[in-house]
Design a protein around this motif. Structure first.
Motif, PDB file in Angstrom:
ATOM      1  N   THR A  17       0.825  -1.205   0.000  1.00  0.00           N
ATOM      2  CA  THR A  17       0.000   0.000   0.000  1.00  0.00           C
ATOM      3  C   THR A  17       0.861   1.257   0.000  1.00  0.00           C
ATOM      4  O   THR A  17       0.599   2.198  -0.758  1.00  0.00           O
ATOM      5  CB  THR A  17      -0.910   0.009   1.244  1.00  0.00           C
ATOM      6  N   MET A  18       1.891   1.249   0.821  1.00  0.00           N
ATOM      7  CA  MET A  18       2.764   2.416   0.873  1.00  0.00           C
ATOM      8  C   MET A  18       3.453   2.649  -0.459  1.00  0.00           C
ATOM      9  O   MET A  18       3.671   3.785  -0.863  1.00  0.00           O
ATOM     10  CB  MET A  18       3.813   2.223   1.974  1.00  0.00           C
ATOM     11  N   GLU A  19       3.798   1.568  -1.118  1.00  0.00           N
ATOM     12  CA  GLU A  19       4.437   1.688  -2.422  1.00  0.00           C
ATOM     13  C   GLU A  19       3.520   2.433  -3.396  1.00  0.00           C
ATOM     14  O   GLU A  19       3.968   3.203  -4.225  1.00  0.00           O
ATOM     15  CB  GLU A  19       4.754   0.287  -2.963  1.00  0.00           C
ATOM     16  N   VAL A  20       2.231   2.185  -3.265  1.00  0.00           N
ATOM     17  CA  VAL A  20       1.283   2.764  -4.215  1.00  0.00           C
ATOM     18  C   VAL A  20       0.916   4.200  -3.855  1.00  0.00           C
ATOM     19  O   VAL A  20       0.861   5.069  -4.719  1.00  0.00           O
ATOM     20  CB  VAL A  20       0.011   1.894  -4.303  1.00  0.00           C
ATOM     21  N   GLY A  22       2.395   5.996  -1.145  1.00  0.00           N
ATOM     22  CA  GLY A  22       3.339   6.633  -0.241  1.00  0.00           C
ATOM     23  C   GLY A  22       4.079   7.833  -0.795  1.00  0.00           C
ATOM     24  O   GLY A  22       4.673   8.585  -0.051  1.00  0.00           O
ATOM     25  N   LYS A  24       5.100  11.444  -2.094  1.00  0.00           N
ATOM     26  CA  LYS A  24       4.770  12.691  -1.403  1.00  0.00           C
ATOM     27  C   LYS A  24       3.471  13.333  -1.873  1.00  0.00           C
ATOM     28  O   LYS A  24       2.753  13.925  -1.095  1.00  0.00           O
ATOM     29  CB  LYS A  24       5.927  13.692  -1.581  1.00  0.00           C
ATOM     30  N   TRP A  25       3.173  13.224  -3.158  1.00  0.00           N
ATOM     31  CA  TRP A  25       1.999  13.917  -3.677  1.00  0.00           C
ATOM     32  C   TRP A  25       0.914  12.968  -4.139  1.00  0.00           C
ATOM     33  O   TRP A  25      -0.134  13.391  -4.632  1.00  0.00           O
ATOM     34  CB  TRP A  25       2.411  14.823  -4.844  1.00  0.00           C
ATOM     35  N   SER A  27      -1.239  10.796  -2.713  1.00  0.00           N
ATOM     36  CA  SER A  27      -2.577  10.786  -2.123  1.00  0.00           C
ATOM     37  C   SER A  27      -3.322  12.071  -2.463  1.00  0.00           C
ATOM     38  O   SER A  27      -4.529  12.051  -2.692  1.00  0.00           O
ATOM     39  CB  SER A  27      -2.496  10.574  -0.617  1.00  0.00           C
ATOM     40  N   CYS A  28      -2.611  13.175  -2.540  1.00  0.00           N
ATOM     41  CA  CYS A  28      -3.248  14.434  -2.934  1.00  0.00           C
ATOM     42  C   CYS A  28      -3.767  14.335  -4.361  1.00  0.00           C
ATOM     43  O   CYS A  28      -4.890  14.748  -4.659  1.00  0.00           O
ATOM     44  CB  CYS A  28      -2.257  15.587  -2.854  1.00  0.00           C
ATOM     45  N   GLN A  31      -6.819  12.212  -4.485  1.00  0.00           N
ATOM     46  CA  GLN A  31      -7.988  12.957  -3.991  1.00  0.00           C
ATOM     47  C   GLN A  31      -8.534  13.897  -5.046  1.00  0.00           C
ATOM     48  O   GLN A  31      -9.744  13.989  -5.251  1.00  0.00           O
ATOM     49  CB  GLN A  31      -7.598  13.769  -2.752  1.00  0.00           C
ATOM     50  N   GLU A  49       3.585  24.019  -4.834  1.00  0.00           N
ATOM     51  CA  GLU A  49       4.835  23.768  -4.104  1.00  0.00           C
ATOM     52  C   GLU A  49       5.604  22.602  -4.718  1.00  0.00           C
ATOM     53  O   GLU A  49       6.782  22.415  -4.444  1.00  0.00           O
ATOM     54  CB  GLU A  49       4.569  23.455  -2.630  1.00  0.00           C
ATOM     55  N   ILE A  95      -7.763   6.448   1.885  1.00  0.00           N
ATOM     56  CA  ILE A  95      -7.198   7.795   1.922  1.00  0.00           C
ATOM     57  C   ILE A  95      -8.056   8.724   2.757  1.00  0.00           C
ATOM     58  O   ILE A  95      -7.561   9.548   3.527  1.00  0.00           O
ATOM     59  CB  ILE A  95      -7.030   8.330   0.486  1.00  0.00           C
TER      60      ILE A  95
END
Lengths: 116, 116
Positions: A17-20, A22, A24-25, A27-28, A31, A49, A95
DNA sequence: CTGTATCCTCCAGGATACTG
DNA sequence: CAGTATCCTGGAGGATACAG
Protein backbone atom coordinates in the motif's frame (compact mmCIF):
# COMPACT_ATOMS: atom_id res chain seq x y z
CA UNK A 1 15.45 5.36 -13.30
CA UNK A 2 17.29 3.31 -10.79
CA UNK A 3 16.74 0.04 -9.00
CA UNK A 4 15.88 -0.18 -5.37
CA UNK A 5 18.77 -1.57 -3.45
CA UNK A 6 16.83 -2.89 -0.57
CA UNK A 7 14.32 -4.93 -2.48
CA UNK A 8 10.71 -4.14 -1.94
CA UNK A 9 9.01 -6.65 0.33
CA UNK A 10 6.02 -8.06 -1.54
CA UNK A 11 4.97 -10.11 1.47
CA UNK A 12 3.92 -7.18 3.60
CA UNK A 13 0.55 -5.72 2.71
CA UNK A 14 1.34 -2.41 4.31
CA UNK A 15 4.46 -2.03 2.24
CA UNK A 16 2.48 -2.68 -0.90
CA UNK A 17 0.00 0.00 0.00
CA UNK A 18 2.76 2.42 0.87
CA UNK A 19 4.44 1.69 -2.42
CA UNK A 20 1.28 2.76 -4.22
CA UNK A 21 0.21 5.79 -2.20
CA UNK A 22 3.34 6.63 -0.24
CA UNK A 23 4.78 9.15 -2.67
CA UNK A 24 4.77 12.69 -1.40
CA UNK A 25 2.00 13.92 -3.68
CA UNK A 26 0.24 10.72 -4.61
CA UNK A 27 -2.58 10.79 -2.12
CA UNK A 28 -3.25 14.43 -2.93
CA UNK A 29 -3.34 13.64 -6.62
CA UNK A 30 -5.70 10.76 -6.02
CA UNK A 31 -7.99 12.96 -3.99
CA UNK A 32 -8.08 15.53 -6.75
CA UNK A 33 -8.70 13.02 -9.49
CA UNK A 34 -11.44 11.40 -7.45
CA UNK A 35 -13.37 14.63 -7.90
CA UNK A 36 -13.01 14.37 -11.65
CA UNK A 37 -10.50 13.98 -14.44
CA UNK A 38 -7.78 16.59 -14.55
CA UNK A 39 -5.13 17.79 -16.93
CA UNK A 40 -1.50 17.95 -15.88
CA UNK A 41 -1.47 21.72 -16.00
CA UNK A 42 -4.40 21.85 -13.63
CA UNK A 43 -2.58 19.64 -11.19
CA UNK A 44 0.53 21.75 -11.46
CA UNK A 45 -1.51 24.77 -10.61
CA UNK A 46 -3.15 23.00 -7.67
CA UNK A 47 0.13 21.85 -6.19
CA UNK A 48 2.36 24.81 -6.76
CA UNK A 49 4.84 23.77 -4.10
CA UNK A 50 5.58 20.66 -6.12
CA UNK A 51 7.77 20.85 -9.16
CA UNK A 52 6.05 19.72 -12.37
CA UNK A 53 8.67 17.09 -12.87
CA UNK A 54 7.72 15.36 -9.64
CA UNK A 55 4.01 15.56 -10.35
CA UNK A 56 4.58 13.97 -13.72
CA UNK A 57 6.73 11.32 -12.16
CA UNK A 58 4.13 10.43 -9.60
CA UNK A 59 1.40 10.42 -12.22
CA UNK A 60 3.48 7.96 -14.19
CA UNK A 61 3.90 5.68 -11.22
CA UNK A 62 0.25 5.84 -10.30
CA UNK A 63 -0.58 4.95 -13.87
CA UNK A 64 1.91 2.13 -13.84
CA UNK A 65 0.29 0.77 -10.71
CA UNK A 66 -3.04 0.95 -12.45
CA UNK A 67 -4.80 3.29 -10.08
CA UNK A 68 -5.15 6.11 -12.59
CA UNK A 69 -5.35 6.21 -16.34
CA UNK A 70 -4.22 8.67 -18.98
CA UNK A 71 -6.21 9.83 -21.95
CA UNK A 72 -4.30 11.56 -24.71
CA UNK A 73 -5.99 13.88 -27.15
CA UNK A 74 -4.33 14.16 -30.53
CA UNK A 75 -4.59 17.91 -30.69
CA UNK A 76 -2.48 20.97 -30.81
CA UNK A 77 -1.62 22.25 -28.34
CA UNK A 78 -1.26 18.81 -26.81
CA UNK A 79 -3.79 17.78 -24.24
CA UNK A 80 -4.01 14.88 -21.87
CA UNK A 81 -6.18 13.98 -18.96
CA UNK A 82 -5.79 11.75 -15.96
CA UNK A 83 -8.62 9.99 -14.19
CA UNK A 84 -9.18 7.29 -11.62
CA UNK A 85 -9.50 3.65 -12.55
CA UNK A 86 -11.85 1.33 -10.74
CA UNK A 87 -8.84 -0.08 -8.92
CA UNK A 88 -7.95 3.43 -7.88
CA UNK A 89 -11.43 4.00 -6.54
CA UNK A 90 -10.86 1.25 -4.00
CA UNK A 91 -8.17 3.43 -2.46
CA UNK A 92 -10.53 6.26 -1.66
CA UNK A 93 -11.92 4.96 1.64
CA UNK A 94 -8.39 4.35 2.82
CA UNK A 95 -7.20 7.80 1.92
CA UNK A 96 -10.25 9.36 3.41
CA UNK A 97 -9.60 7.52 6.65
CA UNK A 98 -6.00 8.64 6.68
CA UNK A 99 -7.08 12.21 6.23
CA UNK A 100 -9.64 11.93 8.96
CA UNK A 101 -7.20 10.49 11.43
CA UNK A 102 -4.69 13.19 10.66
CA UNK A 103 -7.31 15.90 11.02
CA UNK A 104 -8.29 14.57 14.41
CA UNK A 105 -4.70 14.30 15.49
CA UNK A 106 -3.80 17.82 14.38
CA UNK A 107 -4.28 19.48 17.79
CA UNK A 108 -1.99 17.00 19.49
CA UNK A 109 0.50 17.30 16.68
CA UNK A 110 0.53 21.05 17.08
CA UNK A 111 1.21 20.72 20.77
CA UNK A 112 4.01 18.29 20.12
CA UNK A 113 5.55 20.58 17.54
CA UNK A 114 4.90 23.61 19.70
CA UNK A 115 2.91 25.49 17.13
CA UNK A 116 0.69 28.25 18.37
CA UNK B 1 19.17 15.42 14.82
CA UNK B 2 18.54 17.77 12.02
CA UNK B 3 15.75 20.06 11.03
CA UNK B 4 13.55 19.37 8.11
CA UNK B 5 14.28 21.78 5.36
CA UNK B 6 11.00 21.58 3.65
CA UNK B 7 8.76 22.32 6.57
CA UNK B 8 6.14 19.78 7.41
CA UNK B 9 2.67 20.83 6.27
CA UNK B 10 0.40 20.77 9.28
CA UNK B 11 -2.62 21.67 7.20
CA UNK B 12 -2.80 18.38 5.36
CA UNK B 13 -4.35 15.57 7.37
CA UNK B 14 -2.75 12.92 5.24
CA UNK B 15 0.69 14.35 5.86
CA UNK B 16 0.08 14.30 9.56
CA UNK B 17 -0.88 10.66 9.42
CA UNK B 18 2.12 9.85 7.26
CA UNK B 19 4.38 11.69 9.68
CA UNK B 20 3.16 9.40 12.45
CA UNK B 21 3.05 6.02 10.72
CA UNK B 22 5.12 6.65 7.60
CA UNK B 23 8.45 5.44 8.98
CA UNK B 24 9.72 2.24 7.45
CA UNK B 25 9.06 0.09 10.51
CA UNK B 26 6.47 2.07 12.37
CA UNK B 27 3.35 0.31 11.23
CA UNK B 28 4.99 -3.05 11.84
CA UNK B 29 5.96 -1.98 15.34
CA UNK B 30 2.45 -0.74 16.00
CA UNK B 31 0.99 -4.02 14.82
CA UNK B 32 3.29 -5.94 17.12
CA UNK B 33 2.63 -3.76 20.13
CA UNK B 34 -1.09 -3.99 19.53
CA UNK B 35 -0.77 -7.66 20.37
CA UNK B 36 0.83 -6.81 23.68
CA UNK B 37 3.67 -4.90 25.27
CA UNK B 38 7.13 -5.78 24.01
CA UNK B 39 10.70 -5.21 25.04
CA UNK B 40 13.19 -3.67 22.60
CA UNK B 41 15.14 -6.88 22.32
CA UNK B 42 12.00 -8.74 21.32
CA UNK B 43 11.34 -6.22 18.59
CA UNK B 44 14.91 -6.45 17.38
CA UNK B 45 14.50 -10.16 17.13
CA UNK B 46 11.20 -9.81 15.28
CA UNK B 47 12.58 -7.36 12.72
CA UNK B 48 16.00 -8.73 12.06
CA UNK B 49 16.35 -6.92 8.77
CA UNK B 50 16.16 -3.64 10.62
CA UNK B 51 19.13 -2.37 12.53
CA UNK B 52 18.48 -1.86 16.24
CA UNK B 53 19.36 1.77 15.92
CA UNK B 54 16.53 2.39 13.51
CA UNK B 55 14.03 0.47 15.62
CA UNK B 56 15.00 2.53 18.63
CA UNK B 57 14.74 5.67 16.63
CA UNK B 58 11.28 4.84 15.43
CA UNK B 59 10.19 3.82 18.91
CA UNK B 60 11.34 7.19 20.13
CA UNK B 61 9.37 9.01 17.48
CA UNK B 62 6.27 6.94 18.09
CA UNK B 63 6.59 7.71 21.75
CA UNK B 64 7.10 11.39 21.04
CA UNK B 65 3.94 11.38 18.97
CA UNK B 66 2.14 9.77 21.87
CA UNK B 67 1.01 6.60 20.15
CA UNK B 68 3.13 4.30 22.27
CA UNK B 69 4.51 4.56 25.79
CA UNK B 70 7.63 3.31 27.49
CA UNK B 71 7.85 1.69 30.85
CA UNK B 72 11.27 1.50 32.44
CA UNK B 73 12.10 -1.05 35.08
CA UNK B 74 14.85 -0.05 37.47
CA UNK B 75 16.59 -3.37 37.31
CA UNK B 76 19.80 -4.93 36.28
CA UNK B 77 20.14 -5.92 33.58
CA UNK B 78 18.08 -2.96 32.38
CA UNK B 79 14.61 -3.65 31.15
CA UNK B 80 12.05 -1.54 29.37
CA UNK B 81 8.79 -2.21 27.67
CA UNK B 82 6.79 -0.45 25.01
CA UNK B 83 3.03 -0.57 24.70
CA UNK B 84 0.23 1.16 22.85
CA UNK B 85 -1.47 4.24 24.23
CA UNK B 86 -5.16 4.86 23.76
CA UNK B 87 -4.24 7.35 21.05
CA UNK B 88 -2.22 4.67 19.39
CA UNK B 89 -5.14 2.29 19.47
CA UNK B 90 -7.07 4.65 17.23
CA UNK B 91 -4.52 3.92 14.53
CA UNK B 92 -5.25 0.22 14.42
CA UNK B 93 -8.26 0.27 12.10
CA UNK B 94 -6.31 2.42 9.70
CA UNK B 95 -3.31 0.14 9.67
CA UNK B 96 -5.49 -2.90 9.34
CA UNK B 97 -7.18 -1.35 6.33
CA UNK B 98 -3.85 -0.52 4.76
CA UNK B 99 -2.75 -4.08 5.19
CA UNK B 100 -5.96 -5.41 3.74
CA UNK B 101 -5.78 -3.23 0.69
CA UNK B 102 -2.19 -4.22 0.10
CA UNK B 103 -2.99 -7.88 0.48
CA UNK B 104 -5.77 -7.60 -2.06
CA UNK B 105 -3.56 -5.70 -4.44
CA UNK B 106 -0.68 -8.16 -4.17
CA UNK B 107 -1.57 -10.19 -7.30
CA UNK B 108 -1.71 -7.10 -9.46
CA UNK B 109 1.48 -5.81 -7.91
CA UNK B 110 3.20 -9.07 -8.74
CA UNK B 111 2.10 -8.82 -12.31
CA UNK B 112 3.32 -5.27 -12.55
CA UNK B 113 6.66 -6.19 -11.08
CA UNK B 114 6.81 -9.36 -13.14
CA UNK B 115 7.21 -11.72 -10.24
CA UNK B 116 6.38 -15.35 -10.83
C1' DC C 1 20.02 -5.42 27.74
C1' DT C 2 19.11 -0.58 26.59
C1' DG C 3 20.44 3.33 24.45
C1' DT C 4 23.51 6.85 22.14
C1' DA C 5 27.13 8.55 19.00
C1' DT C 6 29.35 8.35 14.37
C1' DC C 7 29.74 7.69 9.92
C1' DC C 8 27.97 6.63 5.43
C1' DT C 9 25.00 5.34 1.46
C1' DC C 10 21.47 6.11 -1.68
C1' DC C 11 17.48 7.66 -3.73
C1' DA C 12 12.96 10.60 -3.56
C1' DG C 13 12.12 14.72 -4.74
C1' DG C 14 13.51 19.63 -6.00
C1' DA C 15 15.36 22.92 -9.85
C1' DT C 16 16.09 23.94 -14.49
C1' DA C 17 16.48 23.60 -19.35
C1' DC C 18 14.95 21.59 -23.23
C1' DT C 19 12.03 19.17 -27.13
C1' DG C 20 7.86 18.21 -29.60
C1' DC D 1 0.80 22.36 -23.03
C1' DA D 2 2.99 17.82 -22.27
C1' DG D 3 6.87 15.39 -21.30
C1' DT D 4 11.93 14.27 -20.83
C1' DA D 5 16.89 14.83 -19.55
C1' DT D 6 20.29 16.54 -16.19
C1' DC D 7 22.01 17.70 -12.12
C1' DC D 8 21.82 18.15 -7.20
C1' DT D 9 20.86 17.65 -2.15
C1' DG D 10 18.59 16.50 2.18
C1' DG D 11 17.81 13.27 5.24
C1' DA D 12 15.86 8.37 6.25
C1' DG D 13 17.76 4.49 7.33
C1' DG D 14 21.81 1.09 7.45
C1' DA D 15 26.36 -0.37 10.00
C1' DT D 16 29.23 -0.28 13.79
C1' DA D 17 31.23 0.89 18.19
C1' DC D 18 30.57 2.00 22.62
C1' DA D 19 28.53 3.43 27.24
C1' DG D 20 25.62 2.68 31.30
Amino acid sequence: MYEKKIPFDIDCGIRITMEVIGGKWKSCIIQELSRGAKRPSELHRLFEEASPRVINQQLKELEMHGVIQKKIFAELPPRSEYSMTSTGETLLPLIEQMEKWGDNFRPQMKEILNIK
